[in-house]
Design a protein around this motif. Sequence first.
Motif, short mmCIF file in Angstrom:
data_model
loop_
_atom_site.label_atom_id
_atom_site.label_comp_id
_atom_site.label_asym_id
_atom_site.label_seq_id
_atom_site.Cartn_x
_atom_site.Cartn_y
_atom_site.Cartn_z
N UNK B 236 33.20 31.30 33.38
CA UNK B 236 34.29 31.91 32.59
C UNK B 236 35.65 31.57 33.20
N UNK B 237 35.72 30.41 33.86
CA UNK B 237 36.91 30.07 34.66
C UNK B 237 38.22 29.98 33.87
N UNK B 238 38.15 29.86 32.54
CA UNK B 238 39.39 29.77 31.74
C UNK B 238 39.54 31.00 30.84
N UNK B 239 38.86 32.07 31.21
CA UNK B 239 38.88 33.29 30.39
C UNK B 239 39.56 34.41 31.16
N UNK B 240 40.64 34.92 30.62
CA UNK B 240 41.30 36.09 31.23
C UNK B 240 41.97 36.91 30.15
#
Lengths: 78, 252
Positions: B236-240
Motif C-alpha cells: 500500500x506504499x502509495x496509499x494515504x
Amino acid sequence: MGNLEKLKKAFSESLEIEPETITDELSYSSGNWDSIAHLALIASIETEFDIMLASDDVIDMSSFQKAKEILGKYDIKF
Amino acid sequence: MTSNFSLEGKVAFITGSTRGMGWATARTLTRFGATVILNGINSQDLLEQRKEELKKEFNVECDGFLFDVGDMDAAQNCYNQIFKKHKKLDILVNNAGTLDDNLVGMIRKEDIRHTFSTNVNGVIYNLQFAARLMSRNKSGSIINISSLVGRVGNEGQVVYGGSKAAVIGITLSAARELASKNIRVNAIAPGFINTDFVKPLPPAIFQQRLNSVKMGRIGEPEEVANAVLFLASDLSSYITGQVLGVDGGMIM
C-alpha cells in the motif's frame, strides 16, 4: 565531535544554514526556522544525541540557547 | 519496493492489542515477520499471557506495555522505551477503543470524557509520538481504527460515533501533514465484528445488525487484521489518507 559541534550540526543541517552563523540568539521564526523545519530540527537533535525529547521540551525549544538548556536535562553538557 | 506482504525487520506497536481486533492484528503482523509491541490497559496477567502465546506460536520475544492510551505521560514513557530498545518504529496501529452507548438525553459527562480520552486523545498522542520516531527514517505507516459508525452514525452511539468520526478527521489531516515525510496515515472502518463489543447486545439487536450486513454474517477480527496488514505493508506504499471499510457491505 563535541556536544556544541553536534548541536550546531543539527541546526545547520535541518535549518539549512552555515554553522558559523549560529549564535545563542538564533530563535524560532527567524530565517528558515518555521514549524516544518522545527520538527526536522527535533528529529536531527534526537538522532545526533540518541535521545527522545519530551513533548513539552519540543515545544519549548525556541532558540539555540534554549536548546542547550533543555539538553542539559538529558545529561548533555555544553 | 517489495512485492509481498512481508514485514520482516519492521517494528510495529499496536494499542489495545490483548483482545479482539488488536490481538488478531498482533498475531497477523507477527506471522508476517514484524516485531510486535503489545499494549493493554487493565491486566498485566493478560498482557504476559499474550506475550507467551506469541512466543509459543511464532517463536518470538515481544514487549508489552500496560497503560491507558489517553494518558499522554504514560504514552511518552512507552515511546521512550521503544526508542531505547528498537531505535525506530515502522508501524503504529491505533486500535485501542472504548464504547459507552447511551441515547440522547442519557449521556453523562463522564461517558464523553472517557470515550474521547481513549478514542480521540489516545489516537492523537500515539500518532504524534510515533510520527516523531518515524520521521527520523522518513518512513512509516499509521493505521487508525475508526468505525462504520463514524461514517454513517447509529442510534444510541452519539458519543462513540462522534469519537470515531474524529478518528477519520485526524487521519485525513495527519495524512496530508505527514506525506512529505513518507509517513502514510490511513483508517479502517470496521462494521459488525465479532469482538467483546458485540457480546452484550440483546439477541434482537444482534439479529437486526446482522440483517444489515449484505454478506449475511458477522466479520471476524482476523478479517480486520488482514486489512491492517495490507495498509502496514509496502503493497500500500502509495496509499494515504484513505478510510477502508471492512464491513461485509453493511448498511446501518
